[in-house]
Design an enzyme around this catalytic site. Structure first.
Site, PDB file in Angstrom:
ATOM      1  N   SER A 230       0.840  -1.195   0.000  1.00 36.00           N
ATOM      2  CA  SER A 230       0.000   0.000   0.000  1.00 36.00           C
ATOM      3  C   SER A 230       0.873   1.242   0.000  1.00 36.00           C
ATOM      4  CB  SER A 230      -0.895   0.023   1.237  1.00 36.00           C
ATOM      5  OG  SER A 230      -0.134   0.302   2.409  1.00 36.00           O
ATOM      6  N   ASP A 231       0.326   2.334  -0.539  1.00 34.67           N
ATOM      7  CA  ASP A 231       0.921   3.626  -0.221  1.00 34.67           C
ATOM      8  C   ASP A 231       0.665   3.848   1.265  1.00 34.67           C
ATOM      9  OD1 ASP A 231       2.118   6.101  -0.340  1.00 34.67           O
ATOM     10  OD2 ASP A 231       1.035   6.730  -2.136  1.00 34.67           O
ATOM     11  N   TRP A 232       1.388   4.780   1.863  1.00 29.77           N
ATOM     12  CA  TRP A 232       1.372   4.932   3.312  1.00 29.77           C
ATOM     13  C   TRP A 232       0.009   5.435   3.785  1.00 29.77           C
ATOM     14  CZ3 TRP A 232       5.055   2.468   1.702  1.00 29.77           C
ATOM     15  CH2 TRP A 232       6.177   2.116   2.450  1.00 29.77           C
ATOM     16  N   GLY A 233      -0.742   4.531   4.439  1.00 31.24           N
ATOM     17  CA  GLY A 233      -2.077   4.872   4.922  1.00 31.24           C
ATOM     18  C   GLY A 233      -3.168   4.680   3.893  1.00 31.24           C
ATOM     19  N   ALA A 234      -2.885   3.984   2.798  1.00 33.93           N
ATOM     20  CA  ALA A 234      -3.873   3.830   1.730  1.00 33.93           C
ATOM     21  C   ALA A 234      -4.896   2.737   1.996  1.00 33.93           C
ATOM     22  CB  ALA A 234      -3.163   3.542   0.397  1.00 33.93           C
TER      23      ALA A 234
END
Length: 800
Positions: A230-234
């Site tokens: 994931s992108d960070w916090g996605a």
């Protein structure tokens, strides 16, 4: 096979809890280790154009290590030089190895849909062939040193405004021919160790939960075999993500999601086989990384490479009367604050702490230029300062030439927000006009991450575009303006005359819930050339200190049949007196009588270095795939058939040689005919103006709701802008601002852009950036929905 057996053996030895634990990080930058089976952790770090490794001060990440800041992707794309970008990739990997970093979080290869996108500096091009080819070279370079990459952001992340929640509504032809095409092109050449999913929704589903995107397209159709993170916090729904093919959630947000997964497996609502698949990919990543040893690197050599890359990527947009290169012994006025403190990289997660920054003015003096300096404007302000301008004009009078350094400051473009216009600061444009009035020999040295308004262009003789050229941009400019290096860069994006000319202008950045890609396939030169729209500078444009001729076009056949390859060759000669390089661009034109098509599409490019008077032959290879459109009905690529023109060009508007071929149609092709229900796509002379009915016809489904519907409950994706009027919303805004201020210490967020980002951030991200757990965030959402008992239960649950 041996590595696969090792991976399977390790996974089979793990408990369910251990396997589930691998599906999320250990902290912000590490995966989890499993000591019982001797499985190590992997460290990742931002690194598209330089290593941004955060270091701890106790329990917090508060600083970043110094590293070489290479030119950003918007600059290196203009080199059109696969070998150069491969070299940069190798150097980045060497620095990663020295710091114990296993995976660099790059490259970014999202299509430049609009010049307003605040993160365009981190992306290569408006064209998927350029993006795909150069990203592949980057990946091959990095991974040749046993350091992994993360190809990002998959997919349709083409803006910063509401990027964390918006639904990118695009038709499938546009998706596959433009926005997904660059990723597919990379995977035909190289397998990146990882792919990073984007934040936004695609077809109404968050990328992190999207089985169609992550499994059906990325893995099955495109053949990706590595790890998806994931992108960070996605992450939106972790259980759906595991089933969809999201292997690794980053960063660590506490044990709640791990417990969710374990409970779902126990209840039979999630297959353990899906957990095993995700865990296996994490283990495979660890196994790949463990063979690498930490070694030092040559910082001086890397700095010199950064200088070479910046010089080779520079684009000479204009050069009347051959003002550049400067004549030997010329007296020069060097103007502008950016001549002393250059803008050399973008702001956001890719912002590195450079080892050294070259002063452009000092580098000119080192090369013997007879130069004097005046500030001209204050970089931190927009308003013109009459005293500074007058001092600069007085200094410029009577000089043989003026080098005026100008461009965009960080506050104008950054990750996290999009630009409202293409304007430059007023104090800079006023300085340019005033100085040009007292000295006609002005060369503007331009630093920016994307297109800017050049309404002052006619008042100057030369424009040298450096984009964001890295820590050595000062020396690169000195090399170029003194003639030590011959400019060879070409634009990897079109420069329109005005913002309103851009094809997505009426539809960017969209609404609260959605952004509509109504322009379909007509992005960049595909639109401008088809509509015959005048541009400031066309895609592929770039001048040189020498000249080149194209001749002797040869084709291996006049028809391209199934299973065959068409070889295209030509001779290129340096007809000037200076050694230089030319980027030869091959376009294919096919105007259908049934479906809407672009005037031409780039299918290949080659960069060739030539001494004065030298001639070399270059070749291209085309297959039927290069003649294809994406057939939505068949979910595959097909050839319509008929006549095709091969064009060898110096830019999209400068065709030097052309020849025709034919191709038989694919018998099962379903050629889309929208002449009756979407006629606006067939005549672009009046611009892009797509009514709802036409967009729905091309989209193939109803247009999704743009705004939150009456009575619709809030979810974890509710943003602070939607609830800031409430007492709880104001409290969360205060907390969010404090968290953002902490991020400024690691260069990830510039202090001046916090509010741009804060109000469009969904609550779900609080679990990755604060001490709130995902369950507690759910509780807060219950409060916004007036479900107070459920909210209290979640907020005060013992489970975190």
């Amino acid at each position: 096979m041996e590595q696969l057996d090792s991976v399977n053996r390790l996974v089979s030895m793990m408990t369910l809890s251990e396997k589930v634990g691998l599906l999320s990080g250990a902290d912000k930058w590490h995966t989890k280790a499993v000591p019982r089976v001797e499985l190590a952790a992997v460290m990742v770090a931002d690194g598209p154009h330089g290593l941004r490794k955060e270091v701890r001060d106790g329990a917090k990440y508060l600083d970043t290590v110094k590293s070489t800041c290479f030119p950003t992707a918007c600059a290196t794309a203009c080199s059109f030089d696969r070998d150069l970008i491969h070299q940069v990739g190798v150097a980045l990997a060497e620095e990663a190895r020295a710091e114990g970093v296993d995976v660099l979080l790059g490259p970014g290869l999202n299509c430049k849909r609009s010049p307003r996108c605040g993160r365009n500096f981190e992306y290569f091009s408006e064209d998927p062939v350029v993006s795909g080819e150069l990203a592949a070279a980057y990946i091959e370079g990095v991974q040749s040193m046993d350091v992994g990459t993360s190809m990002k952001h998959f997919a349709l992340n083409n803006q910063e405004y509401r990027r964390l929640t918006t639904d990118a509504v695009a038709d499938e032809r546009a998706m596959f021919e433009l926005y997904l095409s660059s990723f597919e092109r990379v995977l035909k050449r190289v397998q990146p160790w990882t792919v990073m999913c984007s934040y936004n929704r695609v077809k109404g589903v968050n990328a992190s939960d999207n089985r169609w995107l992550l499994t059906d397209v990325l893995c099955t159709k495109f053949g990706f075999t590595g790890l998806v993170m994931s992108d960070w916090g996605a992450v939106n729904d972790r259980l759906l993500g595991v089933s969809a093919g999201l292997d690794l959630e980053m960063p660590y947000v506490g044990p709640y999601h791990d417990h969710q997964i374990e409970r779902a497996v126990a209840a039979g609502t999630l297959r353990e086989e899906d957990v095993d698949r995700c865990a296996s990919r994490v283990v495979e990543l660890v196994e790949r990384a463990k063979a690498r040893k930490t070694v030092p690197y040559d910082a001086t050599a890397h700095h010199l490479l950064a200088r070479k890359a910046a010089a080779q990527s520079a684009v000479l947009l204009k050069n009347e009367d051959h003002l550049l290169p400067l004549n030997a012994g010329a007296t020069v006025a060097v103007l502008g604050a950016l001549a002393k403190e250059p803008r050399y990289q973008g702001a956001g997660s890719s912002k590195v702490l450079p080892l050294v920054i070259e002063s452009p003015f000092e580098e000119l003096l080192k090369l013997g230029v007879s130069a004097v300096f005046a500030e001209g404007y204050r970089a931190a302000e927009d308003a013109p300062d009459e005293v500074l301008i007058q001092t600069a004009c007085d200094l410029a009078r009577g000089k043989d030439a003026v080098l005026l350094y100008a461009g965009l400051p960080d506050r104008y473009e950054s990750e996290g927000f999009d630009r409202e216009s293409l304007a430059m600061p007023r104090n800079q444009t006023e300085l340019i006009r005033r100085v040009a009035a007292v000295n006609p020999n002005v060369a503007v040295i331009l630093a920016c991450g994307s297109v800017v308004d050049l309404d002052w262009e006619a008042s100057v003789k030369s424009i040298l575009l450096m984009y964001l050229g890295g820590e050595a941009v000062g020396g690169a400019v000195a090399d170029l303006v003194t003639g030590g290096v011959c400019p060879a860069g070409k634009l990897a994006e079109s420069w329109p005359l005005r913002l309103s000319d851009t094809p997505c202008h009426a539809y960017f950045p969209g609404y609260t819930r959605t952004v509509e890609y109504r322009e379909s396939i007509f992005v960049g030169y595909r639109y401008y050339d088809t509509a015959q729209k005048a541009v400031r500078y066309p895609f592929g444009h770039g001048l040189s200190y020498t000249s080149f001729s194209y001749s002797n076009l040869r084709l291996s056949a006049d028809q391209l049949n199934a299973g065959e390859t068409l070889h295209v060759s030509l001779d290129v000669a340096n007809t000037g007196a200076v050694a230089g390089a030319e980027v030869v661009q091959l376009y294919v034109s096919h105007r259908s009588g049934v479906m809407f098509t672009a005037e031409q599409e780039l299918k290949g490019f080659e960069k060739i270095f030539l001494a004065p008077g030298e001639t070399k032959s270059i070749s291209f290879a085309l297959t039927r795939r290069d003649l294809c459109y994406y057939d939505v009905a068949l979910q595959d690529w097909r050839v319509e058939g008929g006549a095709y023109e091969i064009r060898l060009s110096a830019s999209s508007r400068e065709i030097r040689l052309r020849a025709g071929i034919t191709a038989a149609p694919d018998a099962d092709a379903h050629v889309p005919d929208h002449r009756a229900d979407a006629a606006c796509y067939y005549d672009l002379s009046g611009g892009i103006d797509v009514p709802d009915s036409a967009f729905a016809a091309v989209l193939g489904r109803e247009i999704p709701a743009r705004e939150r519907q009456k009575g619709e409950k809030h979810t974890m994706n509710v943003t602070l802008s939607e609830v800031k009027h409430t007492l709880l919303g104001r409290l969360l805004t205060f907390i969010g601002r404090k968290v953002a201020e902490q991020a400024t210490g690691t260069n990830e967020i510039d202090g001046g852009i916090v509010d741009h980002i804060l109000y469009t951030t969904p609550l779900r991200l609080m679990s990755s950036e604060s001490d709130f757990s995902p369950l507690q965030i759910e509780g807060i959402v219950h409060f916004f929905n007036h479900e107070f008992l459920q909210g209290l239960k979640a907020l005060f649950s013992k489970e975190k």
